[in-house]
Design a protein around this motif. Structure first.
Motif, PDB file in Angstrom:
ATOM      1  N   TRP A  53      38.617 -76.751 -55.341  1.00 23.91           N
ATOM      2  CA  TRP A  53      40.055 -76.240 -55.688  1.00 23.91           C
ATOM      3  C   TRP A  53      39.817 -74.823 -55.918  1.00 23.91           C
ATOM      4  O   TRP A  53      40.463 -74.324 -56.959  1.00 23.91           O
ATOM      5  CB  TRP A  53      40.688 -77.016 -56.733  1.00 23.91           C
ATOM      6  CG  TRP A  53      41.325 -78.378 -56.561  1.00 23.91           C
ATOM      7  CD1 TRP A  53      40.982 -79.087 -55.385  1.00 23.91           C
ATOM      8  CD2 TRP A  53      41.614 -79.341 -57.712  1.00 23.91           C
ATOM      9  NE1 TRP A  53      41.680 -80.344 -55.748  1.00 23.91           N
ATOM     10  CE2 TRP A  53      41.985 -80.355 -56.999  1.00 23.91           C
ATOM     11  CE3 TRP A  53      41.928 -79.222 -58.784  1.00 23.91           C
ATOM     12  CZ2 TRP A  53      42.621 -81.773 -57.442  1.00 23.91           C
ATOM     13  CZ3 TRP A  53      42.712 -80.340 -59.603  1.00 23.91           C
ATOM     14  CH2 TRP A  53      42.924 -81.520 -58.778  1.00 23.91           C
ATOM     15  N   GLU A  80      41.168 -73.394 -59.629  1.00 20.39           N
ATOM     16  CA  GLU A  80      42.245 -74.337 -60.403  1.00 20.39           C
ATOM     17  C   GLU A  80      41.525 -75.667 -61.052  1.00 20.39           C
ATOM     18  O   GLU A  80      40.677 -76.267 -60.373  1.00 20.39           O
ATOM     19  CB  GLU A  80      43.286 -75.032 -59.336  1.00 20.39           C
ATOM     20  CG  GLU A  80      44.528 -75.657 -59.956  1.00 20.39           C
ATOM     21  CD  GLU A  80      45.761 -75.789 -59.054  1.00 20.39           C
ATOM     22  OE1 GLU A  80      45.844 -74.961 -58.462  1.00 20.39           O
ATOM     23  OE2 GLU A  80      46.573 -76.623 -59.447  1.00 20.39           O
ATOM     24  N   ASN A 130      41.273 -74.704 -52.159  1.00 14.89           N
ATOM     25  CA  ASN A 130      42.164 -75.470 -53.209  1.00 14.89           C
ATOM     26  C   ASN A 130      43.203 -76.361 -52.093  1.00 14.89           C
ATOM     27  O   ASN A 130      43.587 -75.701 -51.295  1.00 14.89           O
ATOM     28  CB  ASN A 130      42.936 -74.459 -54.245  1.00 14.89           C
ATOM     29  CG  ASN A 130      43.674 -75.159 -55.125  1.00 14.89           C
ATOM     30  OD1 ASN A 130      43.864 -76.305 -54.976  1.00 14.89           O
ATOM     31  ND2 ASN A 130      44.276 -74.517 -55.912  1.00 14.89           N
ATOM     32  N   VAL A 131      43.608 -77.532 -52.663  1.00 11.41           N
ATOM     33  CA  VAL A 131      44.471 -78.334 -51.951  1.00 11.41           C
ATOM     34  C   VAL A 131      45.877 -77.530 -52.006  1.00 11.41           C
ATOM     35  O   VAL A 131      46.960 -77.681 -51.118  1.00 11.41           O
ATOM     36  CB  VAL A 131      44.699 -79.668 -52.355  1.00 11.41           C
ATOM     37  CG1 VAL A 131      43.586 -80.216 -51.633  1.00 11.41           C
ATOM     38  CG2 VAL A 131      44.779 -79.777 -53.808  1.00 11.41           C
ATOM     39  N   ASN A 132      46.272 -76.608 -53.385  1.00 13.25           N
ATOM     40  CA  ASN A 132      47.368 -75.890 -53.128  1.00 13.25           C
ATOM     41  C   ASN A 132      47.010 -74.664 -52.507  1.00 13.25           C
ATOM     42  O   ASN A 132      46.363 -73.995 -52.824  1.00 13.25           O
ATOM     43  CB  ASN A 132      47.619 -75.552 -54.685  1.00 13.25           C
ATOM     44  CG  ASN A 132      48.146 -76.707 -55.597  1.00 13.25           C
ATOM     45  OD1 ASN A 132      48.969 -77.590 -55.127  1.00 13.25           O
ATOM     46  ND2 ASN A 132      47.999 -76.747 -56.621  1.00 13.25           N
ATOM     47  N   LYS A 148      47.859 -81.509 -48.843  1.00 16.26           N
ATOM     48  CA  LYS A 148      48.619 -81.935 -49.918  1.00 16.26           C
ATOM     49  C   LYS A 148      50.036 -81.411 -49.619  1.00 16.26           C
ATOM     50  O   LYS A 148      50.285 -80.342 -49.357  1.00 16.26           O
ATOM     51  CB  LYS A 148      48.192 -81.079 -51.248  1.00 16.26           C
ATOM     52  CG  LYS A 148      48.971 -81.161 -52.484  1.00 16.26           C
ATOM     53  CD  LYS A 148      48.469 -80.517 -53.471  1.00 16.26           C
ATOM     54  CE  LYS A 148      49.548 -80.854 -55.002  1.00 16.26           C
ATOM     55  NZ  LYS A 148      49.180 -80.281 -56.129  1.00 16.26           N
ATOM     56  N   ARG A 164      46.703 -86.469 -48.600  1.00 18.87           N
ATOM     57  CA  ARG A 164      46.669 -87.058 -49.809  1.00 18.87           C
ATOM     58  C   ARG A 164      47.822 -88.023 -50.266  1.00 18.87           C
ATOM     59  O   ARG A 164      48.908 -87.446 -49.941  1.00 18.87           O
ATOM     60  CB  ARG A 164      46.336 -85.928 -51.090  1.00 18.87           C
ATOM     61  CG  ARG A 164      45.076 -85.149 -50.697  1.00 18.87           C
ATOM     62  CD  ARG A 164      45.027 -84.190 -51.429  1.00 18.87           C
ATOM     63  NE  ARG A 164      44.705 -84.200 -53.060  1.00 18.87           N
ATOM     64  CZ  ARG A 164      45.168 -83.835 -54.139  1.00 18.87           C
ATOM     65  NH1 ARG A 164      46.342 -83.158 -54.015  1.00 18.87           N
ATOM     66  NH2 ARG A 164      44.704 -84.005 -55.268  1.00 18.87           N
ATOM     67  N   PHE A 176      48.743 -88.221 -53.375  1.00 20.91           N
ATOM     68  CA  PHE A 176      49.489 -87.707 -54.645  1.00 20.91           C
ATOM     69  C   PHE A 176      50.814 -87.322 -54.542  1.00 20.91           C
ATOM     70  O   PHE A 176      51.254 -86.056 -54.842  1.00 20.91           O
ATOM     71  CB  PHE A 176      48.453 -86.684 -55.325  1.00 20.91           C
ATOM     72  CG  PHE A 176      48.631 -86.519 -56.590  1.00 20.91           C
ATOM     73  CD1 PHE A 176      48.958 -87.247 -57.624  1.00 20.91           C
ATOM     74  CD2 PHE A 176      48.992 -85.052 -56.949  1.00 20.91           C
ATOM     75  CE1 PHE A 176      48.918 -86.644 -59.022  1.00 20.91           C
ATOM     76  CE2 PHE A 176      49.064 -84.505 -58.343  1.00 20.91           C
ATOM     77  CZ  PHE A 176      49.020 -85.349 -59.434  1.00 20.91           C
ATOM     78  N   LYS A 196      43.799 -91.175 -55.430  1.00 22.63           N
ATOM     79  CA  LYS A 196      43.392 -90.889 -56.619  1.00 22.63           C
ATOM     80  C   LYS A 196      42.793 -92.272 -57.326  1.00 22.63           C
ATOM     81  O   LYS A 196      43.692 -93.166 -56.887  1.00 22.63           O
ATOM     82  CB  LYS A 196      44.220 -90.017 -57.411  1.00 22.63           C
ATOM     83  CG  LYS A 196      44.568 -88.720 -57.170  1.00 22.63           C
ATOM     84  CD  LYS A 196      45.283 -87.854 -58.197  1.00 22.63           C
ATOM     85  CE  LYS A 196      45.318 -86.441 -57.593  1.00 22.63           C
ATOM     86  NZ  LYS A 196      45.746 -85.386 -58.824  1.00 22.63           N
ATOM     87  N   TYR A 214      41.212 -83.433 -67.600  1.00 23.41           N
ATOM     88  CA  TYR A 214      41.708 -84.242 -68.872  1.00 23.41           C
ATOM     89  C   TYR A 214      40.659 -84.905 -69.688  1.00 23.41           C
ATOM     90  O   TYR A 214      40.864 -85.637 -70.486  1.00 23.41           O
ATOM     91  CB  TYR A 214      42.525 -85.526 -68.487  1.00 23.41           C
ATOM     92  CG  TYR A 214      43.715 -84.976 -67.368  1.00 23.41           C
ATOM     93  CD1 TYR A 214      44.833 -84.704 -68.233  1.00 23.41           C
ATOM     94  CD2 TYR A 214      43.811 -84.780 -66.235  1.00 23.41           C
ATOM     95  CE1 TYR A 214      46.140 -84.155 -67.703  1.00 23.41           C
ATOM     96  CE2 TYR A 214      45.057 -84.459 -65.421  1.00 23.41           C
ATOM     97  CZ  TYR A 214      46.091 -83.839 -66.384  1.00 23.41           C
ATOM     98  OH  TYR A 214      47.075 -83.585 -65.552  1.00 23.41           O
ATOM     99  N   HIS A 252      46.097 -78.331 -70.318  1.00 22.43           N
ATOM    100  CA  HIS A 252      45.336 -79.963 -70.448  1.00 22.43           C
ATOM    101  C   HIS A 252      44.431 -79.951 -71.556  1.00 22.43           C
ATOM    102  O   HIS A 252      43.688 -81.055 -71.295  1.00 22.43           O
ATOM    103  CB  HIS A 252      45.315 -80.452 -69.175  1.00 22.43           C
ATOM    104  CG  HIS A 252      46.458 -80.696 -68.042  1.00 22.43           C
ATOM    105  ND1 HIS A 252      46.662 -80.992 -66.679  1.00 22.43           N
ATOM    106  CD2 HIS A 252      47.823 -80.347 -68.432  1.00 22.43           C
ATOM    107  CE1 HIS A 252      47.638 -80.944 -66.396  1.00 22.43           C
ATOM    108  NE2 HIS A 252      48.482 -80.805 -67.446  1.00 22.43           N
TER     109      HIS A 252
HETATM  110  O1  GCW Z   1      45.977 -83.182 -61.917  1.00 25.72           O
HETATM  111  C1  GCW Z   1      46.859 -82.418 -61.353  1.00 25.72           C
HETATM  112  C2  GCW Z   1      46.287 -80.941 -61.415  1.00 25.72           C
HETATM  113  C3  GCW Z   1      46.680 -79.998 -60.680  1.00 25.72           C
HETATM  114  C4  GCW Z   1      46.232 -80.386 -59.159  1.00 25.72           C
HETATM  115  C5  GCW Z   1      46.714 -81.649 -58.832  1.00 25.72           C
HETATM  116  C6  GCW Z   1      46.547 -82.282 -57.476  1.00 25.72           C
HETATM  117  C7  GCW Z   1      45.675 -79.156 -57.453  1.00 25.72           C
HETATM  118  O2  GCW Z   1      46.819 -80.663 -62.782  1.00 25.72           O
HETATM  119  O3  GCW Z   1      46.054 -78.770 -60.930  1.00 25.72           O
HETATM  120  O4  GCW Z   1      46.405 -79.417 -58.262  1.00 25.72           O
HETATM  121  O5  GCW Z   1      46.743 -82.778 -59.799  1.00 25.72           O
HETATM  122  O6  GCW Z   1      45.689 -83.312 -57.409  1.00 25.72           O
HETATM  123  O7  GCW Z   1      46.987 -81.669 -56.517  1.00 25.72           O
END
Ligand code: GCW
Length: 601
Positions: free
Chosen positions: A154, A162, A203-205, A285, A322, A324, A363, A397, A531
């Motif tokens: 990331w 990240e 990063n995926v973002n 993502k 992904r 998510f 996930k 976390y 977090h």
């Molecule tokens: O858990 C969350 C994180 C984000 C993350 C997102 C994801 C990359 O807090 O920071 O972004 O998951 O998995 O896309």
């Protein structure tokens, strides 16, 4: 940099209890590839440092009194009975290690199906030496159980990471690639030693500058990383911005069914493969946490993924999409919308609609890498869609590499979870290894924990999660104890007291962390944004779908079908039954499934 913690589990410390046989003084490589040369270099370094013998490396067809490294397509292998039979037992990344007593010659042979297999065999031998095993009667036949064994970074191009807790990125700084070949090579060695074969490096973002990683501006630099990774059997992947055609392509849309958009991605793929012929593909993502995606155009995830898949297909690339995806603008008073249900609701109905070079990345739990979560019900629910499981090594976390939290026990529980998708024994590990359903691609990935810190992971004990991840996904049947033993000895040596102390600390750490931060599967009691640290109401009245609903009546989300959100019904019958009732729901998941009433007198 050459401190002990920099070398992680590749310490190669002097060990006088190793009785080196005479053939340790020669390493013969049976081929010319850079991978074989890297294998020989690693072996030479390891043997020199551990035994004081400095082996010569020779390139020749066969040598009797040596360690021979060669791949199976080399016809000069001798003296191994039943080689054809053995060859059929290993897969493309597998290897055979045979010592003198086994072959009737004076040497040791490391034979891979491919050169990468040889390299894995070398790392295996070095591990045995570090553990202090003898080399006289080795007879190993080994293959990885999972096809894709990945790492996701990331990392952002400004150098930040990240959810990173170990310093800046090893790849980028100030909007540029660092070009730090030494560090990247050492990283590749570490990853290859635990069998990683794919790494996505951003990063995926995907923000503004990173969107351009797939353009000529940055591809020459990305190619340099890929050149190093390739030697170590690792394919390079990039995370892409779904809106790239608009952001860097000058188009007015990113609609996956628009011919210009399709054409744009096709020609992008061509350019990428010109620089990186073995490019792995894209990690995506989309329509997740404000990232662009096909929903904008009323298209499905299958439309979006397939468009990219068509562009990559001629070059052998894959799209890792992904799952998510959830509503991150929820009203906390709304008790019907349930984030835990979202991934399944979005993706399960699309089973069969994805092209066969699309892989869904899921996930481990339905929420988001909490200390404890149920296993995502998507595993096993899509027989016709390639699946990859996503873990999180970086301790977002779970204590942010300040607290000790050994995650191998958590990951083992996930892999050993029986989904009952095809009756008893339908474990998650059998879904992601491609044996339950005939997936073309499958495997495991994880968000990594490394950065520029000299010890890579911020705290040296956090290296255990990185090591253990690689070993576990190579073979999910390894026990927690085997993995821990390997790591402790290779990292800290043979002192009995050190070994026992570190092992005991690791073994208890996840459950201890759970008990004081997130008991009974409650989750989300953390400070918002970063977090770190407990906060009972941190995410309670937020938009993120992250509630525990604690009040004077009880605590926990009622997700039963009977009178809750119905999430339990996403599981196959046996698990549905288990989770539907407060009597049978496992204690550690009570607050994830059923309202846990507070008993008052
Ligand atoms: O858990 C969350 C994180 C984000 C993350 C997102 C994801 C990359 O807090 O920071 O972004 O998951 O998995 O896309």
């Amino acid at each position: 940099i050459q401190t002990e913690s920099y070398n992680c589990w590749l310490q190669y410390k002097r060990n006088d209890s190793i009785r080196p046989p005479a053939y340790f003084s020669r390493i013969v490589i049976n081929g010319e590839s850079q991978t074989l040369k890297a294998a020989a270099e690693e072996l030479k370094t390891g043997i020199s440092q551990m035994t004081g013998i400095h082996p010569q490396v020779a390139s020749e067809e066969y040598s009797n009194n040596a360690i021979t490294l060669c791949s199976l397509n080399n016809k000069h292998i001798q003296n191994i009975p039943d080689l054809d039979l053995l060859a059929r037992e290993i897969n493309d990344e597998g290897y055979i290690i045979k010592s003198a007593s086994e072959t009737g010659t004076e040497g040791l042979q490391i034979i891979g199906k491919t050169d990468t297999g040889v390299l894995y065999g070398v790392f295996h031998l070095l591990r045995l030496l570090q553990e202090g095993s003898g080399t006289s009667d080795i007879n190993i036949i080994e293959s990885p159980k999972n096809q894709l064994r990945m790492i996701n970074h990331w990392d952002n191009m400004d150098g930040s990471i990240e959810r990173g807790y170990a310093g800046g990125s090893i790849f980028y700084k100030d909007g540029q690639c660092t070009g730090d070949a030494r560090r990247i090579k050492d990283y590749a060695r570490l990853m290859s030693s635990i069998g990683i074969n794919g790494i996505s490096i951003n990063n995926v973002n995907v923000h503004e500058v990173e969107t351009k990683l797939i353009t000529e501006e940055f591809l020459p630099e990305v190619a340099k990383v890929a050149d190093i990774f390739r030697i170590y059997g690792i394919r390079t992947f990039l995370s892409i911005n779904y809106a790239s055609p608009m952001q860097i392509g000058g188009l007015g849309t990113a609609d996956p069914l628009d011919p210009n958009v399709r054409e744009w991605w096709n020609s992008r793929a061509e350019v990428i493969y010109r620089y990186i012929p073995d490019f792995g593909g894209f990690v995506v993502k989309a329509d997740s946490e404000h990232r662009p995606g096909p929903f904008t155009y009323n298209r499905t995830h299958a439309d979006g993924a397939n468009m990219l898949a068509r562009a990559l297909e001629p070059f052998g690339g894959t799209v890792i999409w992904r799952c998510f995806v959830y509503n991150c603008l929820q009203d906390w008073r709304d008790r019907k919308t349930d984030r835990a249900k979202a991934a399944f609701d979005h993706f399960m109905p699309l089973d069969g609609e994805f092209l066969d070079n699309v892989i869904l990345q899921i996930k481990n739990g339905p929420m988001d890498f909490q200390v404890r979560e149920p296993v995502s019900p998507l595993f096993g629910a899509m027989p016709q869609t390639n699946q990859v499981l996503e873990f999180q090594i970086t301790q977002e976390y779970t204590g942010q590499q300040v607290h000790l939290c050994y995650l191998i026990p958590q990951w083992k529980e996930v892999l050993d979870f029986d989904t009952y998708a095809r009756g008893k024994g339908s474990y998650v590990k059998r879904i992601v290894d491609g044996s339950l359903y005939p997936y073309k691609y499958s495997g495991i990935t994880a968000v990594t924990s490394i950065g520029m810190d000299e010890n890579w992971t911020g705290h040296p004990l956090a290296q255990a999660n990185l090591y253990g991840y690689g070993r576990l996904i190579w073979n999910p049947d390894l026990s927690e104890e085997e993995i821990t033993n390997e790591w402790v000895v290779q990292t800290f040596g043979h002192d009995q007291e050190v070994k026992e102390t570190v092992k005991a600390m690791l073994a208890e750490s996840w459950r201890i962390y759970e008990n004081y931060t997130s008991p009974l599967g409650v989750g989300w009691m953390v400070n918002p944004h970063h977090h770190y640290g407990p906060n009972v109401d941190g995410y309670e009245y937020s938009v993120w779908g992250t509630y525990h609903f604690a009040d004077c009546h009880g605590i926990g989300v009622n997700r039963t079908l009977k009178d809750g959100t119905g999430y339990t019904s996403q599981y196959f019958e046996e698990n549905f039954g288990l989770y539907e009732s407060v009597e049978t729901c496992p204690d550690e998941l009570l607050c994830s499934f059923t309202m846990f009433p507070i008993l008052t007198n």
